[in-house]
Design an enzyme around this catalytic site. Structure first.
Site, PDB file in Angstrom:
ATOM      1  CB  THR A 248       3.045   0.169  -4.715  1.00  0.00           C
ATOM      2  OG1 THR A 248       3.192   1.164  -5.712  1.00  0.00           O
ATOM      3  CG2 THR A 248       4.359  -0.554  -4.529  1.00  0.00           C
TER       4      THR A 248
ATOM      5  CB  VAL B 212       6.151   1.341  -1.284  1.00  0.00           C
ATOM      6  CG1 VAL B 212       7.310   0.436  -1.587  1.00  0.00           C
ATOM      7  CG2 VAL B 212       5.681   1.135   0.137  1.00  0.00           C
ATOM      8  CG  ASP B 213       1.929   5.449  -4.613  1.00  0.00           C
ATOM      9  OD1 ASP B 213       1.431   6.226  -3.782  1.00  0.00           O
ATOM     10  OD2 ASP B 213       1.374   5.099  -5.669  1.00  0.00           O
ATOM     11  CE  LYS B 214      -3.620   4.055   0.396  1.00  0.00           C
ATOM     12  NZ  LYS B 214      -4.869   3.546  -0.147  1.00  0.00           N
ATOM     13  CB  THR B 215      -3.005   3.968  -4.725  1.00  0.00           C
ATOM     14  OG1 THR B 215      -3.501   4.586  -3.547  1.00  0.00           O
ATOM     15  CG2 THR B 215      -4.145   3.501  -5.586  1.00  0.00           C
TER      16      THR B 215
END
Lengths: 77, 672
Positions: free
Chosen positions: B340, B335-338
């Site tokens: 998500t 997963v991408d942090k920003t």
């Protein structure tokens, strides 16, 4: 056969119960005058037809599908 | 009269009348000792030898009734078989027709009637239940709006939904369906977007919000500028996607298709050979009946249609059977942090004035003002919260921003009215030869460890303060990670361009297994490829352009909040229409259940054929028993697929709460 006179019609049908329906409908609709292409999707029970509206109307196609034993209705998309 | 006509043309008419004729036949044979069963003609049929179930020697009324039942039930099967045969297709209908005609020729009238009756009733049941497996899509098609109220020349005009013109203003009143995709230009209202996102809690809409065709107003009044009509609406795109997905074949399906192309003719040849070798016509006909591949050919399509339809109803679009099979194998999720794990809307959280600077007369406001002035010309996402906070506090940057020099990975250097201002990390300060301030580095690290992104502000030659920006972690991020593990995902990995410390803090708060920080877009791709090399089937969740290479590399690319993006609906392998993180574990869980139902269905179909085959050769299985079991297996396969349409357990929990709420509301009403 030019693209300008070809209409793309989508029909949604009922009661497809086995994949042999596909061949039956495709042959019957394909025989109609002015029908360029017909594709029957079993899983989603959809019929897509490219046809010349002046030779074969949407009603004609519905009638042909009915003769093959299935109820269908045209759909906007 | 009308009711009678409808009844005659219904799919149940033939099997019911045929069944009654069979009962009548038994009636005349056994009631009053056969007195009602006169002989009509002498025996005329071929000898069935040991299989003679007829017993009698002459043709009687009961036999005529059985033949009538067989002809009534078998007529359509025969027509259908001949139609299929003229198109070069050897189908189940033909197997049944040959078997029934053969049974009549050898005098097994009961078998002929039983086989055709069971096939006809099975067929009607199949058609009815198969429509149910398609019901999820039918529901979507049914929510398509019919009419719209548009504002034309200042007047309200009702027109068919398809005839709204782009750019017209459409009125959406309480209780009405939104007829087009569009943007709210005035008014407020609550919209139930369940048909698009699968979320049944109404969403508040006001000016400049996006609304979708097929959603329903639950209150308020909206004026909407039409931006998408008919086939150009999100709903139409969803319907298309679902239909294409249902038709797209799974790998297993292609195998079964090839198998059944040879299977039906194969059964006919086997029956012929068995008949010739043993001289047993009944055996050959029985083989024909039990060889019907019905359950096998529909075992996979029914599961896929039900699974993909079910998912769509919950706002999850899965691209097709093959993706369903891959999704069921997902063992790692990246997963991408920003955007998500976090909300993607960073806020300014801290402004720290360094002790040394405070002594020199700097205060909080000044630090903020310099920071904002420096960021005024920056396009970095972290600039916005700083500028906004400064504006709120009345120290916002004014006039034209100074010259900005971005230093990749470190920060920016600007010239504000002749004053050099730096904002960034310790290496940036070092690069510009600014005097080391021990406190600056320490404060920055402390803030980073809390998951915030610190930026040191330096004016001329001196570090004066640290500002920190943080992105709120989404409420359900930790729950998503937990449910992904429950759904059988071994590893949840965070990929982010942010620093290690920030990433660690967020990783800890959400329970992520592994973090990869300070990544450039191509590094994200490498991280996904590495997981794949370790043997994982990887799903990647992302939204930004910088995720695109990694999304393409992953086995399954997942787009979130896809309702607003036509591209995401068209291209993502799994598109989550709403912005709900918990849909991801739900999608994986649903894929697993669908694939396991596909496998169960194939097993049911094959075991049925094998058991019946053994039963015929060992004796005991007659043509009608074979047909009964065969039709039974078809219905079991369909019923099994229909389990997918039920709500899974994890979903029913919130429903129970809302039910309880509504009960308590009702209670309070009655006590008043």
């Amino acid at each position: 056969m030019s693209a300008a006179t070809t209409t793309h019609t989508t029909l949604r049908a009922e009661g497809f119960s086995c994949p042999s329906c596909v061949t039956k409908i495709e042959k019957r609709v394909g025989k109609l005058d002015g029908v360029d292409d017909v594709k029957v999707h079993f899983a989603s029970s959809r019929i897509e037809v490219d046809h010349d509206e002046s030779k074969t109307s949407v009603d004609d196609i519905v009638a042909a599908v009915d003769k093959a034993g299935y109820k269908s209705a045209p759909s906007a998309f | 009269m009308n009711t009678l006509q409808r009844w005659v043309s219904s799919k149940w008419f033939v099997p019911i009348v045929s069944g009654l004729l069979i009962l009548l036949s038994f009636g005349v044979q056994y009631i009053a000792g056969g007195a009602l069963n006169p002989v009509l003609s002498p025996k005329w049929w071929l000898d069935a030898g040991a299989h003679d179930t007829h017993g009698g020697v002459a043709f009687m009324l009961s036999d005529l009734l059985m033949i009538a039942a067989a002809v009534l039930a078998g007529y359509r099967i025969l027509v259908s078989a001949i139609r299929a045969l003229t198109t070069g297709f050897i189908g189940i209908d033909l197997l049944v027709s040959v078997a029934a005609i053969g049974a009549i020729i050898i005098g097994n009238f009961w078998e002929a009637a039983a086989v055709t009756f069971l096939f006809a009733i099975g067929h009607a049941l199949e058609a009815a239940t198969l429509n149910k497996t398609r019901s999820a899509l039918a529901e979507l098609v049914a929510v398509a709006p019919d009419s719209a109220v548009v504002l034309r020349d200042g007047e309200q005009v009702e027109v068919p939904a398809a005839q709204v013109r782009m750019g017209e203003i459409v009125l959406v009143k309480n209780g009405a369906k939104v007829p087009v995709d569009g943007q709210v230009v005035s008014g407020t209202g609550a919209i139930d977007e369940a048909s698009i996102t699968g979320e049944s809690i109404p969403v508040e809409k006001s000016k400049s919000d996006q609304v979708y065709a097929g959603t329903v107003s639950r209150g308020g009044f909206l004026q909407v500028l039409a931006t998408g009509i008919g086939a150009d609406t999100t709903l139409a795109r969803i319907i298309h996607r679902v239909e294409e997905a249902q038709d797209a074949k799974a790998k297993t399906q292609t195998f079964i298709d090839q198998f059944s192309r040879w299977y039906t003719p194969g059964v006919m040849v086997l029956a012929l050979i068995a008949g010739l070798i043993t001289g047993d016509v009944v055996l050959a006909l029985t083989l024909l009946v039990i060889g019907c591949p019905g359950a096998l050919v529909i075992s996979i399509p029914v599961a896929i249609v039900a699974g993909i339809g079910r998912a769509a109803r919950n706002g999850i679009l899965i691209k097709g059977g093959e993706y369903l099979e891959t999704s069921a194998k997902i063992s790692a999720v990246a997963v991408d942090k920003t955007g998500t794990l976090t909300e993607g809307r960073p806020q300014l959280t801290d402004i720290v004035v360094l002790d040394a600077a405070r002594e020199a007369g700097f205060d909080r406001t000044q630090v903020l003002r310099w920071a904002a002035a420096a960021e005024a010309g920056s396009e970095h996402p972290l600039a916005r919260p700083i500028i906004e906070t400064a504006q709120d506090e009345g120290v916002g940057p004014e006039g034209i921003p100074g010259e900005v020099t971005p230093v990749p990975g470190k920060g920016i250097v600007t010239d504000v009215d002749g004053t050099r201002v730096l904002i960034g990390n310790v290496p940036l300060l070092e690069q510009y030869g600014i005097e080391r301030d021990a406190q600056a580095g320490r404060v920055a690290n402390e803030l980073a460890a809390e998951g915030e992104t610190p930026m040191i502000v330096a004016v001329e030659e001196r570090a004066v303060g640290v500002v920190a920006v943080a992105d709120q972690i989404r409420e359900d991020a930790a729950e998503m990670v937990k449910r992904l593990h429950e759904a059988g995902v071994e590893k949840v990995v965070m990929l982010t361009g942010d620093t290690q410390l920030v990433a660690e803090a967020i990783g800890k708060a959400t329970g992520i297994d592994e973090i990869h920080a300070s990544l450039l877009p191509e590094d994200k791709l490498d991280a996904v490829a590495k997981l794949q090399r370790e043997g994982h089937t990887v799903a990647m969740v992302g939204d930004g352009v910088n995720d695109a290479p990694a999304l393409a590399t992953a086995d399954i690319g997942v787009a979130m909040g896809a309702a607003g993006s036509a591209v995401a609906v068209e291209t993502a392998d799994i598109a989550l229409m709403g912005d709900n993180l918990l849909k991801l574990p739900e999608a994986i869980g649903l894929a697993k259940r669908t694939v396991s139902i596909m496998r169960q269905n194939i097993a049911i179909a094959l075991i049925t054929v094998v058991v019946l085959l053994a039963g015929v050769f060992l004796g005991g299985v007659t043509m009608s028993i074979g047909m009964l079991v065969h039709e039974g297996s078809v219905l079991v396969v369909i019923a099994n697929a229909m389990r997918l349409l039920r709500k899974p357990r994890s979903e029913s929990a919130p429903q129970a709460t809302s039910k309880r709420e509504s009960t308590s509301v009702r209670d309070s009403v009655t006590t008043q």
